[in-house]
Design an enzyme around this catalytic site. Structure first.
Site, PDB file in Angstrom:
ATOM      1  N   TRP A   9      -1.288   1.069  13.078  1.00 52.73           N
ATOM      2  CA  TRP A   9      -0.368   0.535  14.068  1.00 52.73           C
ATOM      3  C   TRP A   9       0.705  -0.316  13.399  1.00 52.73           C
ATOM      4  O   TRP A   9       1.732  -0.620  14.001  1.00 52.73           O
ATOM      5  CB  TRP A   9      -1.120  -0.328  15.086  1.00 52.73           C
ATOM      6  CG  TRP A   9      -1.914   0.456  16.083  1.00 52.73           C
ATOM      7  CD1 TRP A   9      -1.967   1.816  16.216  1.00 52.73           C
ATOM      8  CD2 TRP A   9      -2.773  -0.074  17.103  1.00 52.73           C
ATOM      9  NE1 TRP A   9      -2.804   2.176  17.240  1.00 52.73           N
ATOM     10  CE2 TRP A   9      -3.317   1.028  17.803  1.00 52.73           C
ATOM     11  CE3 TRP A   9      -3.133  -1.360  17.475  1.00 52.73           C
ATOM     12  CZ2 TRP A   9      -4.202   0.871  18.862  1.00 52.73           C
ATOM     13  CZ3 TRP A   9      -4.023  -1.523  18.528  1.00 52.73           C
ATOM     14  CH2 TRP A   9      -4.555  -0.422  19.217  1.00 52.73           C
TER      15      TRP A   9
ATOM     16  N   HIS B  22     -10.854   3.994  16.467  1.00 48.73           N
ATOM     17  CA  HIS B  22      -9.571   3.980  15.746  1.00 48.73           C
ATOM     18  C   HIS B  22      -9.794   4.301  14.270  1.00 48.73           C
ATOM     19  O   HIS B  22     -10.833   3.963  13.703  1.00 48.73           O
ATOM     20  CB  HIS B  22      -8.955   2.586  15.901  1.00 48.73           C
ATOM     21  CG  HIS B  22      -7.519   2.483  15.492  1.00 48.73           C
ATOM     22  ND1 HIS B  22      -6.548   3.364  15.906  1.00 48.73           N
ATOM     23  CD2 HIS B  22      -6.887   1.573  14.697  1.00 48.73           C
ATOM     24  CE1 HIS B  22      -5.373   2.994  15.402  1.00 48.73           C
ATOM     25  NE2 HIS B  22      -5.559   1.917  14.667  1.00 48.73           N
TER      26      HIS B  22
ATOM     27  N   ASN C 216      -4.474  -0.966   9.230  1.00 47.10           N
ATOM     28  CA  ASN C 216      -4.351  -0.433  10.585  1.00 47.10           C
ATOM     29  C   ASN C 216      -3.010   0.304  10.700  1.00 47.10           C
ATOM     30  O   ASN C 216      -1.956  -0.314  10.550  1.00 47.10           O
ATOM     31  CB  ASN C 216      -4.403  -1.596  11.581  1.00 47.10           C
ATOM     32  CG  ASN C 216      -4.313  -1.154  13.025  1.00 47.10           C
ATOM     33  OD1 ASN C 216      -4.036   0.003  13.325  1.00 47.10           O
ATOM     34  ND2 ASN C 216      -4.528  -2.081  13.940  1.00 47.10           N
TER      35      ASN C 216
ATOM     36  N   GLN D 185       2.678   3.458  14.345  1.00 50.24           N
ATOM     37  CA  GLN D 185       2.280   4.545  15.246  1.00 50.24           C
ATOM     38  C   GLN D 185       3.072   4.486  16.543  1.00 50.24           C
ATOM     39  O   GLN D 185       3.354   3.415  17.073  1.00 50.24           O
ATOM     40  CB  GLN D 185       0.786   4.451  15.536  1.00 50.24           C
ATOM     41  CG  GLN D 185       0.230   5.615  16.346  1.00 50.24           C
ATOM     42  CD  GLN D 185      -1.288   5.526  16.484  1.00 50.24           C
ATOM     43  OE1 GLN D 185      -1.932   4.709  15.842  1.00 50.24           O
ATOM     44  NE2 GLN D 185      -1.854   6.366  17.337  1.00 50.24           N
TER      45      GLN D 185
ATOM     46  N   CYS E  76      -3.750   8.349  14.945  1.00 52.65           N
ATOM     47  CA  CYS E  76      -4.041   7.342  13.927  1.00 52.65           C
ATOM     48  C   CYS E  76      -4.771   7.950  12.742  1.00 52.65           C
ATOM     49  O   CYS E  76      -4.623   7.493  11.610  1.00 52.65           O
ATOM     50  CB  CYS E  76      -4.852   6.195  14.534  1.00 52.65           C
ATOM     51  SG  CYS E  76      -6.467   6.685  15.177  1.00 52.65           S
TER      52      CYS E  76
END
Length: 354
Positions: free
Chosen positions: A280, A254, A278, A92, A98
């Site tokens: 990220w 998130h 995740n 990201q 997200c």
């Protein structure tokens, strides 16, 4: 040959094989036109300008530094896809989307869906005209969306979604396509996983609020995985709007993708596990059944080799019990009617995930 006196049924406009041309742009015609002109396409409907980023997303000083560049200006050998699409391809960027990226991670498991969303008949090689197309389900129809491949950068680096393989660009271009459909990059700042899952599949979805999770929810998730349904989940919002990382590694407010479920046996009992990702591309749960948890030493070597990967890549296992404690809702999106016969949960307000 079809039987005589019978008409061959054609797919209607808006079907996967005959998508509606978004804003009337015909990819094949535009591509051939720009190849003939020997110039690269610039999309006037979503131009490489400030308004396509949107107001308030970047500071005035950062906006002044933005330069829109084609992948060929960033690397010597740009590729749309390198060794297939994977959830581990991207991380990201400076955009709070997200929810969108969790859905992207989920569809990378489904080749048929990925091939529909990211048509394979395009590249930076032959017949490259500075444009690409992707397909989404919008308002009850499949749409074919065309963009130029100019991406916003600062100091020669992509601002938003970026790929861990420097010459791979399908994630950044997919994000730009979706930003065009939404109206701007800014319009993607905060959203719901189920919206993106639906736009990638045209499927139906169901939400489960985990504080009131049914006793057989893990079995439903296992069924979802077996029937190739897509799953995403979200954490409760914290006291601030920032994505605070808790001591256990979970990020507040998130969105995550659910990428697997399994059972493992210890000496004492059978444990139901959920695998979470995740978007990220890093940052993981550090409790029971995490990558470095000693509990993995209590299962068979076969199960450890099959399920455990000790990498800081954003993906981790946790028990079903801990999953329900740390996440607030689960979305299951399926093309089949497998889950439609199960009564839906009671309606409740939802928080935007960034």
């Amino acid at each position: 040959m079809p039987p005589k006196n019978k008409r061959v049924k054609k797919d209607s406009a808006g079907s996967p094989s005959d998508p509606v041309k978004f804003q009337g742009q015909d990819f094949q015609k535009l591509c051939q036109d720009y190849i003939n002109k020997q110039i690269k396409f610039i999309d006037e409907t979503f131009p490489p300008e400030k308004r396509s980023i949107g107001t308030g997303l970047l500071s005035q000083s950062d906006m002044a530094k933005v330069v829109w560049k084609r992948p060929s200006e960033l690397v010597e050998d740009p590729c749309l896809i390198v060794d297939g699409e994977s959830r581990f391809d991207f991380a990201q960027g400076e955009l709070g989307n997200c929810w969108f990226l969790a859905a992207v991670a989920a569809i990378t498991f489904q080749k048929e869906i990925m091939d529909r969303v990211v048509p394979g008949d395009q590249s930076f090689g032959k017949d490259y005209a500075g444009m690409f197309r992707f397909r989404f389900w919008r308002s009850g129809k499949w749409v074919d969306v065309v963009i130029d491949d100019k991406l916003p950068t600062v100091d020669g680096k992509l601002i938003f979604l970026n790929c861990k393989t420097c010459n791979e660009f399908w994630p950044a271009l997919l994000e730009k396509e979706y930003a065009k459909v939404c109206g701007s990059y800014k319009a993607m700042q905060g959203g719901y996983i189920f919206n993106a899952l639906r736009d990638f599949t045209g499927g139906a979805y169901k939400t489960y609020f985990l504080s009131e999770a049914p006793s057989d929810l893990w079995e439903l998730m296992d069924m979802a995985a077996q029937t190739k349904a897509l799953m995403g989940c979200g954490t409760p919002q914290g006291e601030t709007s920032a994505n605070t990382v808790l001591p256990n590694g979970i990020v507040e407010g998130h969105a995550y993708a659910v990428t697997g479920v399994t059972k493992v046996k210890t000496q004492r009992k059978e444990v139901k596990l959920v695998r979470v990702f995740n978007p990220w591309g890093e940052g993981e749960w550090n409790g029971d059944w995490s990558d470095k948890s000693p509990l993995w030493g209590k299962v068979s070597e076969e199960d450890r080799k099959k399920w455990l990967e000790d990498k800081n890549d954003g993906e981790f296992w946790m028990s079903m019990k801990d999953f329900c404690r740390n996440y607030s809702e689960l979305d299951i999106c399926c093309v089949s009617s497998t889950f439609l016969s199960v009564p839906p949960p009671a309606p409740r307000s939802r928080r935007v995930q960034r």
